[in-house]
Write an enzyme that holds these catalytic residues in place. Structure first.
Site, PDB file in Angstrom:
ATOM      1  N   HIS A  60      15.257  33.134  84.001  1.00 55.01           N
ATOM      2  CA  HIS A  60      16.035  31.951  83.598  1.00 55.01           C
ATOM      3  C   HIS A  60      15.466  31.282  82.353  1.00 55.01           C
ATOM      4  O   HIS A  60      16.153  30.497  81.702  1.00 55.01           O
ATOM      5  CB  HIS A  60      16.177  30.958  84.760  1.00 55.01           C
ATOM      6  N   SER A  85       8.012  27.071  84.642  1.00 54.96           N
ATOM      7  CA  SER A  85       8.786  28.274  84.914  1.00 54.96           C
ATOM      8  C   SER A  85       8.193  29.491  84.224  1.00 54.96           C
ATOM      9  O   SER A  85       7.774  29.433  83.073  1.00 54.96           O
ATOM     10  CB  SER A  85      10.226  28.104  84.419  1.00 54.96           C
ATOM     11  N   ASP A 127      14.546  36.721  89.691  1.00 51.29           N
ATOM     12  CA  ASP A 127      14.273  35.845  88.542  1.00 51.29           C
ATOM     13  C   ASP A 127      12.980  36.295  87.859  1.00 51.29           C
ATOM     14  O   ASP A 127      11.926  35.676  87.989  1.00 51.29           O
ATOM     15  CB  ASP A 127      14.171  34.392  89.013  1.00 51.29           C
TER      16      ASP A 127
END
Length: 256
Positions: free
Chosen positions: A71, A210, A116
């Site tokens: 992402h 992230s 992911d």
């Protein structure tokens, strides 16, 4: 309440994922409840940057390949990316490198955040040393309640308007998929087969961390993916389970 703090333009430009139940990917860069850290203790940690700002983390897999979250790389071109290695500070020290290409897992689903994970290929090979080193990939999912550490750059309190430049880390406990989707926590069936969780009261990775590493012992066991708020009670941080995507990483690292 769900949190997504846009600290810099680069964060706003890259955000595009939708996660389970409206929960948001961890894109603005913070370690809550942690401490300042030195890159020599986390030499695999990298800062992924766009427009001169840190927006995601990553881990060194090989001299050319960085493991991060899928992402982080939506709606972005490799030419816009820079990767800083070997520095405790995202804005100085170490080396700032360009990216030649990246690959997102073919099964990545932004609606449910399965798979992911992504790979970055650097334009030049790294030279390993005390502050730059690869990390091994976990071969199996760690057990529930195992000691783990997550690292990254970012704000230290929810809604804090500034992003500290020094690397930080926090100790957490592994929460297995089965436990994470149980009534003990608040996610239920949003926890999919490619995910693992980690939790400690008042401690968490959050938006912007992230793509960064969740480590048990000397192995990369998770990639920071998504979560409900920052260190919210009853809501662990959610990570991509590296053991599940290990074969994809090793095979694709050789082929692009």
């Amino acid at each position: 309440m769900l949190k997504f703090v846009i600290l810099v333009c680069s964060v706003a430009c890259v955000f595009g994922a939708v996660v389970p139940g409206g929960m948001l990917p961890q894109l603005d860069g913070r370690i809550v409840g942690g401490f300042e850290a030195d890159i020599e203790d986390f030499p695999w940690q990298v800062s992924i940057q766009r427009g001169g700002y840190h927006f995601c983390g990553g881990s060194i897999y090989s001299p050319e390949i960085i493991v991060t979250a899928a992402h982080c790389l939506e709606k972005i071109d490799a030419s816009q990316l820079r990767v800083r290695v070997g520095g405790s500070y995202w804005d100085e020290e170490g080396s700032l490198l360009t990216v030649s290409n990246f690959k997102i897992h073919e099964k990545y689903d932004a609606m449910i955040m399965w798979y992911d994970v992504a790979l970055l290929k650097l334009s030049s090979k790294l030279t390993y040393g005390a502050t730059v080193k690869n990390i091994e990939l976990a071969k199996e999912t760690p057990p529930d309640n195992a000691d783990a550490v997550v690292s990254g750059w970012g704000t230290i309190y929810e809604n804090y308007p500034y992003m500290p430049v020094q690397l930080r880390s926090v100790d957490v406990k592994i929460v297995s998929r089965e436990v994470c989707r149980s009534d003990e926590y608040g996610y239920g069936n949003a926890i999919g087969p490619t995910m693992i969780c980690a939790y400690a009261v008042g401690k968490d990775a959050c938006q912007g961390d992230s793509g960064g590493p969740l480590v048990v012992g000397e192995a990369l066991v998770g990639v920071v993916s998504w979560g409900e708020g920052c260190a919210y009670p009853g809501f662990p941080g959610v990570y991509t389970d590296v053991s599940v995507v290990r074969s994809w990483i090793t095979e694709n690292a050789k082929s692009f």
